[in-house]
Motif scaffolding. Sequence first.
Motif, PDB file in Angstrom:
ATOM      1  N   SER A  73       9.585  72.154  -8.902  1.00 46.51           N
ATOM      2  CA  SER A  73       9.170  72.360 -10.022  1.00 46.51           C
ATOM      3  C   SER A  73       7.216  72.098  -9.849  1.00 46.51           C
ATOM      4  CB  SER A  73       9.128  70.366  -9.922  1.00 46.51           C
ATOM      5  OG  SER A  73       8.418  69.547 -10.330  1.00 46.51           O
ATOM      6  N   LEU A  74       6.747  72.519  -8.353  1.00 48.76           N
ATOM      7  CA  LEU A  74       5.780  72.669  -7.754  1.00 48.76           C
ATOM      8  C   LEU A  74       5.451  74.209  -8.288  1.00 48.76           C
ATOM      9  CD1 LEU A  74       5.273  70.646  -4.324  1.00 48.76           C
ATOM     10  CD2 LEU A  74       4.710  69.948  -7.326  1.00 48.76           C
ATOM     11  N   PRO A  75       4.082  74.612  -8.409  1.00 53.95           N
ATOM     12  CA  PRO A  75       3.753  76.278  -8.083  1.00 53.95           C
ATOM     13  C   PRO A  75       4.363  76.628  -7.121  1.00 53.95           C
ATOM     14  CG  PRO A  75       2.003  75.048  -8.596  1.00 53.95           C
ATOM     15  CD  PRO A  75       2.786  73.661  -8.604  1.00 53.95           C
ATOM     16  N   PRO A  76       4.244  78.050  -7.009  1.00 57.42           N
ATOM     17  CA  PRO A  76       5.447  78.969  -6.128  1.00 57.42           C
ATOM     18  C   PRO A  76       3.844  79.155  -5.403  1.00 57.42           C
ATOM     19  CG  PRO A  76       4.654  80.725  -8.054  1.00 57.42           C
ATOM     20  CD  PRO A  76       4.793  79.081  -8.412  1.00 57.42           C
ATOM     21  N   THR A  77       4.042  79.230  -4.181  1.00 57.38           N
ATOM     22  CA  THR A  77       3.314  79.766  -2.739  1.00 57.38           C
ATOM     23  C   THR A  77       2.795  80.678  -3.056  1.00 57.38           C
ATOM     24  OG1 THR A  77       3.781  77.692  -0.781  1.00 57.38           O
ATOM     25  CG2 THR A  77       3.035  79.623   0.091  1.00 57.38           C
ATOM     26  N   LEU A  78       1.454  81.444  -3.048  1.00 58.14           N
ATOM     27  CA  LEU A  78       1.012  82.761  -2.924  1.00 58.14           C
ATOM     28  C   LEU A  78       0.294  82.916  -1.484  1.00 58.14           C
ATOM     29  CD1 LEU A  78      -0.781  82.584  -6.553  1.00 58.14           C
ATOM     30  CD2 LEU A  78       1.746  83.399  -5.870  1.00 58.14           C
ATOM     31  N   ASN A  79       0.840  83.918  -1.174  1.00 61.73           N
ATOM     32  CA  ASN A  79       0.801  84.301   0.643  1.00 61.73           C
ATOM     33  C   ASN A  79       0.243  85.627   0.050  1.00 61.73           C
ATOM     34  OD1 ASN A  79       1.633  82.496   2.411  1.00 61.73           O
ATOM     35  ND2 ASN A  79       4.156  83.669   2.490  1.00 61.73           N
ATOM     36  N   TYR A  80      -0.817  85.959   0.686  1.00 62.18           N
ATOM     37  CA  TYR A  80      -2.012  86.853   0.434  1.00 62.18           C
ATOM     38  C   TYR A  80      -2.213  87.721   1.579  1.00 62.18           C
ATOM     39  CZ  TYR A  80      -2.877  86.076  -4.877  1.00 62.18           C
ATOM     40  OH  TYR A  80      -3.040  85.639  -6.033  1.00 62.18           O
ATOM     41  N   LEU A  81      -2.422  88.546   1.739  1.00 63.96           N
ATOM     42  CA  LEU A  81      -2.673  89.942   3.198  1.00 63.96           C
ATOM     43  C   LEU A  81      -2.892  88.814   4.341  1.00 63.96           C
ATOM     44  CD1 LEU A  81      -1.377  92.239   4.033  1.00 63.96           C
ATOM     45  CD2 LEU A  81      -4.429  93.146   4.088  1.00 63.96           C
ATOM     46  N   SER A  82      -4.192  88.476   3.400  1.00 63.86           N
ATOM     47  CA  SER A  82      -5.157  87.598   4.830  1.00 63.86           C
ATOM     48  C   SER A  82      -5.951  85.526   4.864  1.00 63.86           C
ATOM     49  CB  SER A  82      -6.565  87.421   5.195  1.00 63.86           C
ATOM     50  OG  SER A  82      -7.086  87.676   3.729  1.00 63.86           O
ATOM     51  N   PHE A  83      -4.371  84.415   3.672  1.00 65.02           N
ATOM     52  CA  PHE A  83      -4.608  84.021   3.675  1.00 65.02           C
ATOM     53  C   PHE A  83      -3.241  83.267   2.360  1.00 65.02           C
ATOM     54  CE2 PHE A  83      -6.492  85.560   0.144  1.00 65.02           C
ATOM     55  CZ  PHE A  83      -6.750  85.519  -1.266  1.00 65.02           C
ATOM     56  N   GLN A  84      -2.986  81.880   2.622  1.00 64.11           N
ATOM     57  CA  GLN A  84      -2.237  81.439   1.652  1.00 64.11           C
ATOM     58  C   GLN A  84      -2.842  79.976   0.449  1.00 64.11           C
ATOM     59  OE1 GLN A  84       0.565  77.979   2.824  1.00 64.11           O
ATOM     60  NE2 GLN A  84       1.568  79.873   3.171  1.00 64.11           N
ATOM     61  N   ASP A  85      -2.850  80.856  -0.568  1.00 65.93           N
ATOM     62  CA  ASP A  85      -2.787  79.920  -1.801  1.00 65.93           C
ATOM     63  C   ASP A  85      -2.100  79.133  -2.541  1.00 65.93           C
ATOM     64  OD1 ASP A  85      -5.319  79.216  -2.788  1.00 65.93           O
ATOM     65  OD2 ASP A  85      -5.175  81.035  -3.634  1.00 65.93           O
ATOM     66  N   GLN A  86      -2.578  78.554  -3.825  1.00 67.38           N
ATOM     67  CA  GLN A  86      -2.121  77.902  -5.382  1.00 67.38           C
ATOM     68  C   GLN A  86      -1.136  76.272  -4.904  1.00 67.38           C
ATOM     69  OE1 GLN A  86      -0.897  80.180  -8.493  1.00 67.38           O
ATOM     70  NE2 GLN A  86       1.242  79.453  -7.839  1.00 67.38           N
ATOM     71  N   GLN A  87      -0.370  76.561  -3.243  1.00 69.33           N
ATOM     72  CA  GLN A  87       0.650  75.633  -3.153  1.00 69.33           C
ATOM     73  C   GLN A  87       1.042  75.807  -1.305  1.00 69.33           C
ATOM     74  OE1 GLN A  87       1.361  72.632  -5.047  1.00 69.33           O
ATOM     75  NE2 GLN A  87       2.221  72.274  -2.998  1.00 69.33           N
ATOM     76  N   SER A  88       1.264  74.318  -0.846  1.00 66.73           N
ATOM     77  CA  SER A  88       2.350  74.942   0.450  1.00 66.73           C
ATOM     78  C   SER A  88       3.586  75.044   0.431  1.00 66.73           C
ATOM     79  CB  SER A  88       1.385  73.728   1.134  1.00 66.73           C
ATOM     80  OG  SER A  88       2.292  73.405   2.130  1.00 66.73           O
ATOM     81  N   PRO A  89       4.657  75.180   1.135  1.00 64.98           N
ATOM     82  CA  PRO A  89       6.135  75.060   0.636  1.00 64.98           C
ATOM     83  C   PRO A  89       6.393  74.653   1.807  1.00 64.98           C
ATOM     84  CG  PRO A  89       5.193  76.951   2.333  1.00 64.98           C
ATOM     85  CD  PRO A  89       4.010  76.890   1.491  1.00 64.98           C
ATOM     86  N   THR A  90       5.153  73.322   2.544  1.00 63.17           N
ATOM     87  CA  THR A  90       6.016  72.612   3.516  1.00 63.17           C
ATOM     88  C   THR A  90       6.628  71.490   2.401  1.00 63.17           C
ATOM     89  OG1 THR A  90       4.653  73.804   5.179  1.00 63.17           O
ATOM     90  CG2 THR A  90       5.190  71.308   5.415  1.00 63.17           C
ATOM     91  N   ALA A  91       7.484  70.852   3.035  1.00 62.87           N
ATOM     92  CA  ALA A  91       7.831  69.557   2.909  1.00 62.87           C
ATOM     93  C   ALA A  91       9.460  69.240   3.145  1.00 62.87           C
ATOM     94  CB  ALA A  91       8.778  69.518   1.052  1.00 62.87           C
ATOM     95  N   SER A  92       8.861  68.101   4.331  1.00 63.23           N
ATOM     96  CA  SER A  92      10.202  67.386   5.204  1.00 63.23           C
ATOM     97  C   SER A  92       9.948  66.288   5.173  1.00 63.23           C
ATOM     98  CB  SER A  92      10.629  68.059   5.914  1.00 63.23           C
ATOM     99  OG  SER A  92       8.844  68.644   7.357  1.00 63.23           O
ATOM    100  N   ASN A  93      10.933  65.762   5.741  1.00 61.31           N
ATOM    101  CA  ASN A  93      11.109  64.105   6.099  1.00 61.31           C
ATOM    102  C   ASN A  93      12.071  63.748   7.336  1.00 61.31           C
ATOM    103  OD1 ASN A  93       8.930  62.817   3.823  1.00 61.31           O
ATOM    104  ND2 ASN A  93      11.673  63.588   2.273  1.00 61.31           N
ATOM    105  N   ARG A  94      11.365  63.097   8.160  1.00 65.45           N
ATOM    106  CA  ARG A  94      11.678  62.895   9.283  1.00 65.45           C
ATOM    107  C   ARG A  94      12.730  61.301   9.648  1.00 65.45           C
ATOM    108  NH1 ARG A  94       9.812  65.976  14.754  1.00 65.45           N
ATOM    109  NH2 ARG A  94       8.217  63.771  14.657  1.00 65.45           N
ATOM    110  N   TYR A  95      13.981  60.678   9.986  1.00 65.99           N
ATOM    111  CA  TYR A  95      13.294  59.026  10.437  1.00 65.99           C
ATOM    112  C   TYR A  95      14.377  59.143  11.522  1.00 65.99           C
ATOM    113  CZ  TYR A  95      12.666  59.446   5.077  1.00 65.99           C
ATOM    114  OH  TYR A  95      12.380  59.269   3.884  1.00 65.99           O
ATOM    115  N   LEU A  96      13.525  58.832  12.643  1.00 69.41           N
ATOM    116  CA  LEU A  96      14.190  58.830  14.063  1.00 69.41           C
ATOM    117  C   LEU A  96      14.661  57.294  14.525  1.00 69.41           C
ATOM    118  CD1 LEU A  96      15.812  60.012  16.218  1.00 69.41           C
ATOM    119  CD2 LEU A  96      13.101  60.125  17.246  1.00 69.41           C
TER     120      LEU A  96
END
Length: 264
Positions: A73-96
């Motif tokens: 539901s979050l805004p898309p990530t914008l990968n420009y030529l030299s920077f990333q903007d608007q939203q990070s695509p990273t989303a993970s959980n780890r249970y050890l």
Amino acid sequence: VRWLREYTPQPIELEPTWTLAAAIEEIDTDQTVTGNLSSVLGSTQVNTLRVSFTSEVLHFSNPRFIGGEAQESLPPTLNYLSFQDQQSPTASNRYLYGYTLDEVFSWFLPDRGGDHELKFGMSYNYVPLRREEFGNLNGTFTFNTDLDFNAADARTYPERFTVRMPGVSDYHIKGYYFSGYAQDKWKPVSRLSLSLGVRYDLEVIPTPNGDNPLFAGDPEGSPLDLNNVSPRFAFAYTLDGAGRSVRRGGVGVFYQRTVPATNI
């Protein structure tokens, strides 16, 4: 009984090419609980039983996902030529998690051709791992320039779009480990100590083998390594009567445990 807990939130993590809107957040909670019972069974015998639980729960995601919003539901990530903007695509959980049972029996035998310190032990470990990956469910637009979007300028349009398909990746891995050992520390004379021992290790990590031709007849089976026998020998010799100088040496065979992968 001992309990140790470490909570390490890192609310803003940035790479040099990320804007603040594309920042990620990391919350790492580690804890261990250990119970230890030592029983004196006689004048020369001691038994030690140890039970422990260890956990690592890691949330490595963008702040909005950690706050409870669905990644898709979050805004898309914008990968420009030299920077990333608007939203990070990273989303993970780890249970050890790790569950351990250790048993050690010590027995001192004096005047048997010298003094002997015998040790017998076993260890059982159960290590389940779960990894949830929601990364890029929001989608990513990649641009070939750093220009602001202009509907009349084709150069500002994205050249590609990527998105995670078909959905969330949810991995479960379990490891079972068993070890047993015996050791004799023998002191034939006052200045010399000799240690001789042997250890055996067994590990079982069930894996899906439906597409593995080596397990065509047993798709639910797992490869087993049954010959991990580890002999060890060591010595310590005191060079002077005052005990100020000691020469030590040893040799042995050791096996590395297979650790379930955490970066899937």
